[in-house]
Design an enzyme around this catalytic site. Structure first.
Site: not given
Ligand code: UD1
Ligand code: CA
Length: 449
Positions: A9, A15, A169, A226
């Protein structure tokens, strides 16, 4: 096997275009993150670790003691995020379940299935996948000719051929704990300067270990939020899920698409909920009631056989066979006993109305206690506030209040007493006595009936 869970989180949720962190946006009245928390607690049977970064303080406050927290600063990707939970979890569990705080619709059944699949997996990870023609930016699950999972490629890095893959995924995994902690330090930096959790899939395969992908049965479960468009979609699905479960439990909904029931609510069999009704907070409704249309009920207990039409009830208790509305307002501390009738334009606050009280038209009762079978004439008002303090009104059994009576509190009306129309009552009234006028004076004693 002991199971730990990690909920990611830390991301900003740009967005959403909001000052409020994304995971605190409410979904059917509760901050979104609570759904992922509840599910993780039930599936893992332990307190989840929430990885926070953006808006950490506000998220900690909203979540409270129901989780442990790991801070990710700066946010260098999903792999880096999970690594922040290691100091809290290493050595505490055999399996680690990883979910996102922005996926509130995943069910316990699906996550339990994922954990069970990993328990019988020879390899170090089982991931959840989903099939959809709308890829919504999700990573693609790459399989070889034998159908074995090889890697997850992010949309930005996928070849045109990989972009046509329909297996996506979801972003939810169950890992063998010791393998996970070691492998997280081996993730290479991505072209975007992040450590992708998804790279663990390729790492396991490179180690010669099998990765299992379990397909989610219901695409609706894997909606990630998102934008506010996704938020509204998720809310509609969640509402539908709740409404279906109540209809199957014996509640009639005249138009489920216009019926808004929060997750903490309980409703008895053979109750009918009419459109544009909102049942919120810790509300319970008994059996055989008719609620709505156009009604809001918040944190209120309603008994059996009640009818509530076009009214607002907040923090109230309503016993059995009570009729309310149209256009009534019950505020905090209103308690209506069995068989009370409350008609057009009534307001009750912090008051007890005994069994059989009738309050038909345009009245206000505040800080009052009414015995059984009192008749509250049209336009009766408790003048309970002198500009500084609130004062109580006590009305005995069988009192008849004439139309437009003003009761200047503190005041007591004895059992069986009566007031004439338009009386302004400033002094206590003895039992079985008729008072009239401004200010009201006793004019006679009445026969007991
Ligand atoms: C990620 C997955 C993708 C998957 C998708 C599904 C990766 C690299 N990719 O992409 O394969 O299909 O989710 O929703 O994992 N977050 C953190 N710290 C960070 C980055 C993200 O806590 O440094 C948390 C965000 O708050 C969020 C979740 O991880 O709850 C997903 O992050 P997000 O950046 O939305 O990943 P996606 O690009 O959607
Ligand atoms: Ca996401």
């Amino acid at each position: 096997m002991k199971i730990a869970s990690v909920i990611l989180a830390a991301g900003q949720g740009t967005r959403m275009r909001s000052a409020l962190p994304k995971v605190l946006h409410p979904l059917l009245g509760r901050p979104m993150i609570h759904y992922a928390l509840d599910t993780a607690v039930h599936v893992a049977g332990s307190r989840p670790v929430v990885v926070v970064g953006y808006g950490a303080q506000a998220i900690r406050q909203a979540v409270g003691d129901s989780a442990l927290f790991a801070v990710q600063e700066p946010q260098l990707g999903t792999g880096h995020a999970v690594l922040q939970a290691e100091p809290l979890l290493r050595g505490t569990a055999d399996l680690v379940l990883v979910t996102y705080a922005d996926m509130p619709l995943l069910t316990e059944a699906t996550l339990t299935g994922l954990v069970e699949a990993q328990q019988s997996n020879q390899g170090p990870v089982t991931m959840l996948s989903g099939f959809s023609h709308e890829p919504r930016g999700f990573g693609r699950v790459v399989r070889n000719a034998q159908g074995q999972v090889q890697a997850v490629v992010e949309e930005a890095q996928a070849t045109p051929e990989q972009l046509t893959i329909r297996e996506l995924n979801v972003g939810v995994y169950c890992f063998a704990a010791e393998w996970l902690w070691a492998a997280l330090t081996r993730i290479p930096l991505s072209p975007k300067g992040e450590y992708y959790l998804t790279d663990l899939v390729g790492l396991a395969v490179a180690d010669g270990l099998p990765v299992q992908a379990l397909a989610a049965q219901d695409a609706g479960e894997t909606i990630g939020i998102n934008t506010r468009v996704h938020l509204a979609e998720a809310e509609a699905l969640l509402r539908q899920r709740i409404n279906i479960s109540w209809m199957l439990a014996g509640v009639t909904m005249v138009d489920p698409a216009r019926t808004y029931i929060e997750p903490g609510v309980k409703i008895g069999q053979d109750t009918v909920v009419w459109p544009d009704t909102y049942l919120q907070g810790a509300t319970t409704v008994g059996e055989g009631c008719a609620i709505g249309p156009n009604t809001i009920v918040r944190s209120t207990q309603i008994g059996n056989g009640c009818t509530i039409l076009a009214s607002v009830l907040e923090g109230a208790v309503v016993e059995n066979e009570v009729e309310i509305g149209p256009f009534c307002h019950l505020r905090t501390g209103a308690h209506l006993a069995d068989g009370v009738h409350m008609g057009n334009f009534g307001e009750v606050k912090n008051s007890y109305l005994g069994p059989g009280v009738k309050m038909g038209h345009v009245s206000y009762l505040g800080d009052a206690t009414l015995g059984p079978d009192v008749n509250v004439g049209a336009g009766t008002i408790t003048c309970n506030f002198d500009g500084q303090k609130k004062y109580p009104t006590e009305i005995g059994a069988d009192v008849f209040l004439g139309s437009d009576t003003m009761l200047v509190a503190p005041i007591k009306l004895g059992e069986g007493s009566r007031t004439g129309a338009g009386s302004v009552v400033t002094k206590n009234v003895p039992p079985h006595t008729l008072v009239v006028g401004v200010p009201a004076r006793a004019i006679r004693k009445m026969e007991k009936t």
